[in-house]
Design a protein around this motif. Structure first.
Motif: not given
Length: 466
Positions: A55, A58, A107, A245, A354, A358
């Protein structure tokens, strides 16, 4: 006693003067310098989550938190920004066969490696605090350190091609832009050539509509998400402002520990980066007492990486991009880094930021990583050049040669549930060949000094380095 003393009148820096870590400019100037540090770290710090799938928000959050923690643990004496570490790209993407992470399970598996690597680095820092760093330099002399850094970059070459091949026109335009910006511009613009290349590539992808994309969410779905957030129909919270996240390490998943050996050699790279950062800043800031912070720097970076790994962020490391800003401005004030860290944390609480990041296409990633991974390799080679490594010695030649081939071909070896990849095996090869080769040379010299027979000169001949 104030944290910083004002340099001169706070508004001007005399030609050739240095603003020490314990000094600052007036706050408007300090904030401006801090903003430059944010811009300098921005492209590289964002590129890591874009490539790995972590993320973005994050990663940015723990980058800022790690920077503030670093400043605290180094007693506000060592200016540094802790951005996302590129050394972790290979082991993280290895969790998904060399591709971006896509699922919470992946993850969690990758975060175990980040977490453990951070703990080991922190332990090394604690040891250096107690006994000094000379043992690290003996374990990793320049020929070995350079080989390890370089092989990590070269091992990633197939990953660059995988993205490049999806959108080749966009990738070529992006790569060309990176090269042109780096060659044509000097100073600050030249240092952010990769960041500028991403912007050019993104615009080219939109004009060409070359949106093959990566696996997972489609490009149109990503744009729809950005548009929805931009409208802010649900109010400020959850659109313009929201929590990052978070993910937790999958310690209970046996597969997580199978990937762990891939992460261990990266610790050696982080050690080399931190020690090099401390030495470089001490020299530029004309303050040799900064070298005393080596152990604290290693411990702080290790702890920052551990915290990031515990909650879903990318591993951290000291950033050369920000050293470039300090070299250009001759302002080494840690106050500017407090500003940069706080700004990074504030940015991390914007889902819109973010979401925009992305949407960066695969071709753009392929273009910049073609340059970036190669530059990681060149950094390793620069270590050799700067330290004048003698490659007329066969032991040095083979230390690098064998390690490179193992890494580039991505040799693998299985041991039960563990699989050792090219980075691990290449690192082990570099360490073994160098140290065993020099041990043989020393034994041969000892035999000659004692009047005994001198063994025939083998492929690892040559006097050991001092």
């Amino acid at each position: 006693m104030p944290l910083w003393t004002l340099h001169g009148d706070g508004a001007h820096v005399a030609p050739g003067a240095v603003v020490k870590p314990g000094e600052r400019l007036a706050w408007p100037g300090t904030i401006a310098i801090g903003a430059q540090h944010v811009v300098a770290m921005f492209g590289a710090t964002f590129l890591v989550p874009i490539i790995t799938g972590f993320p973005v928000a994050t990663t940015l959050l723990f980058s800022g938190v790690g920077t503030l923690l670093f400043l605290l643990l180094t007693r506000n004496k060592l200016p540094s920004y802790l951005g996302s570490s590129f050394a972790f790209l290979a082991p993280i993407t290895a969790v998904n066969g060399g591709n971006r992470l896509e699922t919470p399970e992946q993850y969690g598996q990758a975060l175990v490696g980040v977490f453990v690597a951070g703990l080991i680095l922190a332990a090394v820092g604690f040891l250096v605090q107690r006994v000094g760093s000379s043992w690290v330099e003996k374990l990793m002399p320049p020929v070995v350190a350079g080989a390890i850094v370089a092989l990590i970059g070269f091992n990633l070459a197939p990953a660059a091609w995988n993205n490049y091949n999806l959108e080749p026109v966009t990738a070529t335009i992006t790569l060309s832009a990176v090269v042109l910006f780096a060659v044509l511009f000097r100073g600050f613009l030249g240092r952010i050539s990769i960041f500028l290349g991403v912007i050019v590539g993104y615009i080219a992808a939109m004009l060409l509509q070359e949106w093959v994309g990566r696996e997972g969410e489609t490009q149109s779905a990503k744009f729809a998400k950005v548009a929805e957030l931009a409208e802010a129909r649900g109010g400020i919270w959850g659109t313009w402002i929201g929590l990052p996240d978070f993910h937790l390490p999958a310690f209970g998943d046996p597969a997580s520990w199978g990937f762990l050996p891939m992460f261990l050699p990266v610790v050696l790279v982080l050690i080399a980066e931190n020690i090099g950062h401390v030495r470089g800043v001490a020299s530029m800031a004309e303050d040799p007492t900064i070298n005393k912070q080596t152990g604290n720097a290693l411990f702080a970076d290790g702890l920052a990486t551990t915290i990031a790994g515990a909650f879903g962020g990318s591993a951290t490391t000291t950033y050369g991009e920000n050293i470039g800003v300090m070299a250009a401005t001759r302002v080494y004030s840690t106050a500017a880094y407090w500003v940069a860290g706080i700004v990074a944390i504030l940015f991390s609480f914007s889902p819109l930021v973010a979401a925009v990041i992305d949407t960066i296409p695969a071709g753009v990633i392929g273009g910049v990583t073609t340059a970036l991974y190669g530059l990681i390799g060149i950094i390793g080679i620069k270590i050799w050049v700067d330290n004048r490594v003698d490659f007329s010695r066969p032991v040095n030649q083979l230390t690098a040669a064998v390690a490179f081939i193992i890494a580039m071909a991505d040799f693998t070896m299985n041991a039960g549930s563990f699989q050792f990849g090219g980075i691990v095996l290449g690192t082990v090869a570099a360490l073994l060949i160098y140290h065993l080769g020099n041990a043989i040379a020393r034994a041969r010299r000892t035999g000659a000094d004692d009047g005994g027979p001198i063994p025939a000169v083998g492929p690892l001949g040559g006097d050991p380095e001092d």
